[in-house]
Scaffold this active site. Structure first.
Site, short mmCIF file in Angstrom:
data_model
loop_
_atom_site.label_atom_id
_atom_site.label_comp_id
_atom_site.label_asym_id
_atom_site.label_seq_id
_atom_site.Cartn_x
_atom_site.Cartn_y
_atom_site.Cartn_z
N HIS A 1 -1.73 6.81 -0.16
CA HIS A 1 -1.17 7.85 0.70
C HIS A 1 0.10 7.34 1.36
O HIS A 1 1.12 8.04 1.41
CB HIS A 1 -2.18 8.26 1.78
CG HIS A 1 -3.03 9.43 1.42
ND1 HIS A 1 -4.08 9.33 0.54
CD2 HIS A 1 -3.00 10.73 1.82
CE1 HIS A 1 -4.66 10.52 0.42
NE2 HIS A 1 -4.02 11.39 1.19
N HIS B 1 -8.15 3.72 6.11
CA HIS B 1 -7.38 2.51 5.81
C HIS B 1 -7.22 1.66 7.06
O HIS B 1 -7.16 2.19 8.18
CB HIS B 1 -5.99 2.87 5.29
CG HIS B 1 -5.98 3.34 3.86
ND1 HIS B 1 -6.16 2.49 2.80
CD2 HIS B 1 -5.83 4.58 3.34
CE1 HIS B 1 -6.10 3.20 1.66
NE2 HIS B 1 -5.91 4.46 1.98
#
Length: 432
Positions: free
Chosen positions: A199, A246
């Protein structure tokens, strides 16, 4: 302490899940009171991070000794509270988050509570900038309404960055941040590995590529681009930490990895696009190369959404490249000649706006139609060819023999439609 040791210590600290949990709490995300998960989070806070002097010593085999993180039934390499939602507790003035479900694995998200709704919706928008819905709207919009020349090159860069990012994840194989203490606000990509954040890579690559490809080709102040890049990239990066998907190190590594890829490969983008359009046998080479890359990247120890995403990315890139080759050779390419550059942004009129809306509505309807038709054809066909039971579509799609051809062919046709079939229809009905 040497510089290398300091950097290693910094990397360890940036990877700690407690820092992700702290950022979530700072932004107003917490587990509802009264839920079992809330008790787990509190206990984790008392124990502290590795190396924290407040952390209690544990003996092997003791009751509070942590069990090793194991993959779930679908190969998720993460400690996600057994995929079950926590019982909702009293929410008070805060808003409880709705559960999210992964349609591919059946995994459910956690119950959570947010006290800062503007940040919640902002980061939800930020994380969508790296999801399929955004890509399937963004790239066609560039190709149909703005500039096919830029749109094609954006796709080339996106495919390259995402493919390298996905492969690197499956080589490094670092797990997602542990939960608890992290609250998983999203579960769709939870079965994938974590390092680097794709991402973050996509959220960095797209705005940088947009400015590099458009500045000098279109007339606009450079300051707009210099504002867009950090805003877009930081929004996507922070949203992944906010969602609990993350660590801080993951997004920093994704950002730096993207910069490295740009330095090495950006000078080749024009060459690749010209080859895709003009070389006689380009479609055969494009299809073969993307298939080989897909096959060699499918070496995971367990199934995850990474494999399907990689095939989807490669299939889309191959389809768009083959469609642009066909459109160029049939004279449908509308790229302006070089002597007209830089291009002036046309004034927004009712006619221009109306045609743009019509192209988007008609084009996206056709794209979704092609995607659904190809899914219904390729999945049962692949199951039949490889003798795989097809009564449970979700399980069947997790076999590589089904997932590779289904994703590759389906999204290859979607890409081909975006750059050739749909522009041809636009030209035929007079809204090109």
């Amino acid at each position: 302490m040497s510089l290398g040791q300091r950097l290693a210590l910094l990397a360890i600290r940036l990877q700690e899940p407690q820092r992700v949990a702290s950022f979530q709490r700072l932004c107003g995300v917490e587990v509802p009171l009264g839920s079992p998960a809330a008790g787990e989070d509190a206990e984790t806070e008392v124990r502290g991070a590795p190396g924290d002097p407040r952390r209690r010593a544990r003996q092997p085999g003791s009751e509070d000794s942590p069990s090793p993180v194991k993959p779930d039934c679908c190969g998720a390499p993460n400690g996600v509270r057994n995929g079950l939602a926590a019982e909702p507790g009293p929410t008070g003035p805060r808003r409880a988050g709705s559960l999210r479900r992964n349609s591919l694995t059946g995994e459910e998200g956690e119950q959570f509570k947010v006290s800062n709704l503007p940040l919640y919706y902002l980061f939800c928008f930020g994380t969508e900038l790296g999801n399929e819905l955004f890509y399937i709207l963004f790239f066609p919009f560039w190709i149909w309404n703005l500039d096919p020349f830029v749109g094609r090159r954006l796709v080339i860069i996106w495919v390259l960055v995402m493919y390298l990012g996905q492969c690197t994840k499956d080589i490094i194989r670092w797990p997602r941040p542990a939960s608890p203490p992290v609250i998983k606000l999203e579960v769709f990509y939870n079965s994938e590995y974590s390092m680097p954040s794709t991402h973050a890579m996509s959220g960095t690559a797209i705005p940088i590529a947009m400015i590099l490809l458009t500045y000098g080709r279109w007339q606009y102040p450079l300051i707009y681009g210099l504002i867009l890049i950090p805003c877009w990239s930081s929004l996507v990066c922070l949203s992944r930490v906010y969602m609990g998907m993350h660590s801080i190190l993951d997004v920093i590594a994704g950002f730096l990895y993207t910069i490295l890829i740009f330095i090495i490969f950006y000078p080749l983008v024009d060459l690749i696009d010209n080859f895709n359009q003009t070389y006689k046998y380009a479609p055969l080479i494009i299809i073969g190369l993307h298939l080989i890359l897909g096959i060699f990247s499918f070496t995971l120890d367990t199934w995850s959404t990474s494999r399907g995403d990689t095939a989807e990315i490669l299939g889309s890139g191959a389809g768009i490249a083959c469609g642009s080759h066909t459109a160029y050779n049939l004279g449908l390419s509308l790229d302006p000649s070089l002597h007209t550059l830089p291009l002036a942004i046309p004034p927004l009129t009712v006619t221009l706006f109306g045609k743009a809306i019509l192209r988007v509505v008609l084009g996206m309807t056709l794209v979704l139609f092609v995607r659904d038709i190809m899914k219904k054809i390729t999945i049962p066909l692949a199951c039949k060819l490889f003798s795989i039971p097809c009564h449970d579509i979700r399980q069947a799609r997790q076999h590589m023999e089904v997932e590779l051809p289904y994703r590759y062919i389906t999204y290859g046709m979607v890409g081909f439609s975006i750059t050739f079939l749909i522009p041809y229809i636009f030209s035929f009905i007079g809204i090109s």
